[in-house]
Design a protein around this motif. Structure first.
Motif, PDB file in Angstrom:
ATOM      1  N   SER A 339       0.670  -1.174  -0.001  1.00  0.00           N
ATOM      2  CA  SER A 339       0.094  -0.211   0.008  1.00  0.00           C
ATOM      3  C   SER A 339       0.730   1.118   0.161  1.00  0.00           C
ATOM      4  N   ALA A 340       1.564   1.233   0.800  1.00  0.00           N
ATOM      5  CA  ALA A 340       2.448   2.001   0.509  1.00  0.00           C
ATOM      6  C   ALA A 340       3.045   2.425  -0.826  1.00  0.00           C
ATOM      7  N   VAL A 341       3.596   2.218  -1.439  1.00  0.00           N
ATOM      8  CA  VAL A 341       4.602   2.150  -2.607  1.00  0.00           C
ATOM      9  C   VAL A 341       3.454   2.415  -3.184  1.00  0.00           C
ATOM     10  N   TRP A 342       2.918   1.753  -3.188  1.00  0.00           N
ATOM     11  CA  TRP A 342       1.146   2.266  -4.574  1.00  0.00           C
ATOM     12  C   TRP A 342       1.173   3.369  -4.357  1.00  0.00           C
ATOM     13  N   THR A 343       0.752   3.667  -3.023  1.00  0.00           N
ATOM     14  CA  THR A 343       0.625   5.029  -2.692  1.00  0.00           C
ATOM     15  C   THR A 343       0.864   6.381  -3.672  1.00  0.00           C
ATOM     16  N   GLU A 344       2.412   5.759  -3.036  1.00  0.00           N
ATOM     17  CA  GLU A 344       3.409   6.982  -3.861  1.00  0.00           C
ATOM     18  C   GLU A 344       3.650   6.550  -5.141  1.00  0.00           C
ATOM     19  N   ALA A 345       3.313   5.643  -5.703  1.00  0.00           N
ATOM     20  CA  ALA A 345       4.165   5.134  -7.415  1.00  0.00           C
ATOM     21  C   ALA A 345       2.613   5.494  -8.206  1.00  0.00           C
ATOM     22  N   ARG A 346       1.240   5.630  -7.814  1.00  0.00           N
ATOM     23  CA  ARG A 346       0.122   6.770  -8.747  1.00  0.00           C
ATOM     24  C   ARG A 346       0.337   7.468  -8.110  1.00  0.00           C
ATOM     25  N   ARG A 347       0.789   8.315  -7.633  1.00  0.00           N
ATOM     26  CA  ARG A 347       0.771  10.244  -7.311  1.00  0.00           C
ATOM     27  C   ARG A 347       1.487   9.974  -8.770  1.00  0.00           C
ATOM     28  N   ARG A 348       2.730   8.815  -8.618  1.00  0.00           N
ATOM     29  CA  ARG A 348       3.891   9.616  -9.715  1.00  0.00           C
ATOM     30  C   ARG A 348       3.388   9.156 -11.024  1.00  0.00           C
ATOM     31  N   GLY A 349       2.387   8.721 -11.125  1.00  0.00           N
ATOM     32  CA  GLY A 349       2.055   8.370 -12.240  1.00  0.00           C
ATOM     33  C   GLY A 349       2.308   6.675 -12.730  1.00  0.00           C
ATOM     34  N   HIS A 350       2.680   5.845 -11.477  1.00  0.00           N
ATOM     35  CA  HIS A 350       3.431   4.521 -12.025  1.00  0.00           C
ATOM     36  C   HIS A 350       1.699   3.433 -12.433  1.00  0.00           C
ATOM     37  N   GLY A 351       1.800   2.508 -12.593  1.00  0.00           N
ATOM     38  CA  GLY A 351       1.119   1.746 -12.891  1.00  0.00           C
ATOM     39  C   GLY A 351       0.749   0.503 -12.051  1.00  0.00           C
ATOM     40  N   LEU A 352      -0.094  -0.396 -11.837  1.00  0.00           N
ATOM     41  CA  LEU A 352       0.653  -1.449 -10.475  1.00  0.00           C
ATOM     42  C   LEU A 352       1.300  -2.799 -11.876  1.00  0.00           C
ATOM     43  N   ASP A 380       3.251 -20.357  -9.303  1.00  0.00           N
ATOM     44  CA  ASP A 380       2.512 -21.074  -7.662  1.00  0.00           C
ATOM     45  C   ASP A 380       0.926 -20.277  -8.479  1.00  0.00           C
ATOM     46  N   ALA A 381      -0.332 -20.717  -7.885  1.00  0.00           N
ATOM     47  CA  ALA A 381      -1.742 -20.081  -7.230  1.00  0.00           C
ATOM     48  C   ALA A 381      -1.408 -18.969  -6.381  1.00  0.00           C
ATOM     49  N   ASP A 382      -0.350 -17.982  -6.124  1.00  0.00           N
ATOM     50  CA  ASP A 382      -0.075 -17.515  -4.971  1.00  0.00           C
ATOM     51  C   ASP A 382      -0.902 -15.393  -5.776  1.00  0.00           C
ATOM     52  N   PHE A 383      -1.872 -15.705  -4.930  1.00  0.00           N
ATOM     53  CA  PHE A 383      -2.405 -13.741  -5.355  1.00  0.00           C
ATOM     54  C   PHE A 383      -2.503 -13.027  -3.803  1.00  0.00           C
ATOM     55  N   ALA A 384      -2.073 -11.787  -4.567  1.00  0.00           N
ATOM     56  CA  ALA A 384      -3.063 -10.513  -3.724  1.00  0.00           C
ATOM     57  C   ALA A 384      -4.137 -10.332  -4.331  1.00  0.00           C
ATOM     58  N   VAL A 385      -5.326 -10.273  -3.873  1.00  0.00           N
ATOM     59  CA  VAL A 385      -6.442  -9.542  -4.023  1.00  0.00           C
ATOM     60  C   VAL A 385      -6.670  -7.580  -3.358  1.00  0.00           C
ATOM     61  N   LEU A 386      -6.825  -6.462  -4.121  1.00  0.00           N
ATOM     62  CA  LEU A 386      -6.229  -5.537  -4.596  1.00  0.00           C
ATOM     63  C   LEU A 386      -7.211  -5.282  -4.015  1.00  0.00           C
ATOM     64  N   ALA A 387      -7.869  -4.088  -3.814  1.00  0.00           N
ATOM     65  CA  ALA A 387      -8.809  -2.909  -3.954  1.00  0.00           C
ATOM     66  C   ALA A 387      -7.597  -1.495  -3.639  1.00  0.00           C
ATOM     67  N   PRO A 388      -7.233  -1.164  -5.602  1.00  0.00           N
ATOM     68  CA  PRO A 388      -6.275   0.208  -5.585  1.00  0.00           C
ATOM     69  C   PRO A 388      -6.775   1.269  -5.032  1.00  0.00           C
ATOM     70  N   GLU A 389      -8.223   2.055  -4.771  1.00  0.00           N
ATOM     71  CA  GLU A 389      -9.127   2.662  -5.017  1.00  0.00           C
ATOM     72  C   GLU A 389      -9.203   3.363  -3.672  1.00  0.00           C
ATOM     73  N   GLU A 390      -9.349   2.072  -2.261  1.00  0.00           N
ATOM     74  CA  GLU A 390      -9.425   2.180  -1.682  1.00  0.00           C
ATOM     75  C   GLU A 390      -8.575   2.705  -0.585  1.00  0.00           C
ATOM     76  N   THR A 391      -8.775   3.863   0.301  1.00  0.00           N
ATOM     77  CA  THR A 391      -7.694   4.153   1.243  1.00  0.00           C
ATOM     78  C   THR A 391      -8.352   3.893   2.729  1.00  0.00           C
ATOM     79  N   PHE A 392      -6.747   3.801   3.087  1.00  0.00           N
ATOM     80  CA  PHE A 392      -7.165   3.296   4.969  1.00  0.00           C
ATOM     81  C   PHE A 392      -5.882   4.061   5.715  1.00  0.00           C
ATOM     82  N   THR A 393      -6.631   4.663   7.065  1.00  0.00           N
ATOM     83  CA  THR A 393      -5.338   5.150   8.021  1.00  0.00           C
ATOM     84  C   THR A 393      -4.923   4.054   8.267  1.00  0.00           C
ATOM     85  N   VAL A 394      -2.931   4.544   8.842  1.00  0.00           N
ATOM     86  CA  VAL A 394      -2.465   3.023   9.031  1.00  0.00           C
ATOM     87  C   VAL A 394      -3.209   3.845  10.540  1.00  0.00           C
ATOM     88  N   ASP A 395      -3.187   1.953  11.551  1.00  0.00           N
ATOM     89  CA  ASP A 395      -3.206   2.390  12.793  1.00  0.00           C
ATOM     90  C   ASP A 395      -2.588   1.447  13.122  1.00  0.00           C
TER      91      ASP A 395
END
Ligand SMILES: [Zn+2]
Length: 444
Positions: A339-352, A380-395
């Motif tokens: 999430s941390a890398v994706w947050t900054e990557a998307r701001r800088r115009g990179h894709g998933l 291997d059938a190893d996956f992450a399922v991500l909702a990339p537009e959803e946000t959360f505050t780190v607790d």
């Protein structure tokens, strides 16, 4: 349609050919086919329809300090692998130090494997360690399946893992090159560190001055020279100094076999924003200035930096004092790295797709794990399922690692990991974990 026990369907599946609507067929824990979104289901296959949530290959994190056994009050296989799973990571490779014993002999490797075996929620492999006095152990460790060897060029922070001098590095690297192994290196030069101003205390600017860029640059230049002379495979751990990037690019252009990683904290946090006394931000090499960070992102885009790994290195909270000189150096980022890398990557115009390449495809390749790191038939059938537009505050209370100290507390991040899958089984969803299903990996 090919054989399948399970089909995961999503309008956004990240494959090596790009993101597209697809069905991913799974049998026996392996991906058997990637099919059109509207493909007919085979008889008996269970459908998991993910809607618009993104299906990614599970991340492969090749830089994690689990510290188990020996410093289990800092971290352990149970807690670290739960944190990783919660963050979309399905494979980690454990660093050879901060556990007791360190992974520097085959006997010690066996001790670590025995401890990890029943606690691993994800797949776990091991790096070995190269010390001044264990050259004779390197070949047996390689044969026992470690993925490569870690060495420090400056003090490691723990007495049982001494660093290599340049002469000792030459001996160890020649031995490792003899079987075409991989040496992974903490590259800071001890003489430059010793010559830097050492004020101690709570001011981040003083800490930053104590770990200057030229300590990294000098150590990397020396490593390149040794790798070139021996035609050895080397990897630079946790690059922070952007000043070293031209050296690395030039070496690679000359054919030196060198790869480079950086970490989420160097890409998402800056020296300018670290509060004085906030040693949850302390790591070595340090988090540097915003202008340096921009150049690290550029190097990722250009391919000079290959991959992004966490360097998750926790300790108990009492060791995170407000004196940067003596506080434990290490940032705990396992659960938040995607999430941390994706947050900054998307701001800088990179894709998933870019994030997946840096955090799964390239790290799997670094470790030689040809069955990980991509959604394609045979892996291997190893996956992450991500909702990339959803946000959360780190607790911090929601984190799974043992000591819930984090440099990301209070930040709002994009990208919620909905579930994580290991060999076709959902191992965590909405904070609910199955019993551990991870395997212990050895170098293929
Ligand atoms: Zn580390």
């Amino acid at each position: 349609m090919s054989d399948a026990e399970l089909v995961l369907r999503s309008t956004r599946v990240v494959t090596p050919e790009g993101t597209r609507a697809a069905c991913v067929a799974v049998a026996g824990g392996t991906i058997t086919a990637v099919l059109p979104h509207d493909a007919d289901l085979p008889a008996g296959a269970r459908l998991e329809d993910l809607g618009d949530d993104v299906l990614l290959p599970g991340l492969v994190d090749t830089h994690v300090h689990v510290n188990d056994p020996g410093r289990t009050e800092w971290e352990g296989f149970w807690t670290a692998t739960r944190a990783a799973a919660a963050g979309g990571i399905t494979t980690l490779v454990d660093m050879p130090l901060n556990s007791l014993p360190p992974t520097t002999t085959v006997d010690n490797l066996r001790v670590k494997q025995d401890v990890a075996r029943d606690k691993a929620h994800i797949d776990v492999g091991f790096w070995g360690g190269a010390l001044p006095d264990n050259v004779k152990d390197l070949r047996p460790l390689h044969d026992a399946g470690v993925f490569g060897f870690k060495a420090f060029l400056s003090p490691s922070g723990v007495d049982e893992f001494p660093h290599l001098t340049q002469d000792q590095l030459a001996v160890s690297l020649a031995e490792i090159a003899g079987f075409d192994g991989l040496l992974i290196v903490h590259a800071e030069d001890p003489h430059h560190l010793a010559a830097a101003p050492q004020h101690g205390g709570p001011k981040y600017t003083d800490f930053l001055a104590s770990r200057p860029r030229d300590a990294e640059d000098t150590a990397i230049a020396a490593l390149i020279a040794q790798a070139k002379r021996l035609n050895a495979r080397v990897h630079v751990l946790h690059l922070s100094s952007s000043d070293a990037l031209p050296l690395i690019a030039e070496a690679r252009a000359e054919g030196v076999r060198i790869t480079v990683e950086t970490c989420p904290h160097y890409l998402t946090l800056t020296a300018e924003e670290v509060p004085d006394g906030a040693s949850e931000f302390k790591c070595c090499p340090p988090i540097r200035e915003a202008a340096n960070q921009d150049l690290l992102w550029q190097a990722l885009a250009d391919g000079v930096i290959d991959c992004v790994v966490t360097d998750h290195s926790p300790s108990t909270a009492d060791l995170k004092t407000d004196d940067f000189a003596t506080a434990w150096g290490g940032i705990s980022g396992l659960q938040l790295s995607l999430s941390a890398v994706w947050t900054e990557a998307r701001r800088r115009g990179h894709g998933l797709e870019d994030v997946v390449r840096w955090m799964s495809g390239r790290t799997a390749a670094l470790a030689g794990l040809g069955n990980k790191g991509a959604i394609e038939a045979g892996r291997d059938a190893d996956f992450a399922v991500l909702a990339p537009e959803e946000t959360f505050t780190v607790d911090p209370a929601a984190l799974q690692h043992r000591n819930r100290v984090t440099a990301y507390a209070g930040r709002t991040l994009h990208g919620v990991v909905k579930s994580t899958w290991l060999r076709g089984e959902r191992i965590v969803a909405d904070g609910e974990f199955t019993a551990p299903k991870g395997r212990l990996l050895t170098r293929p």
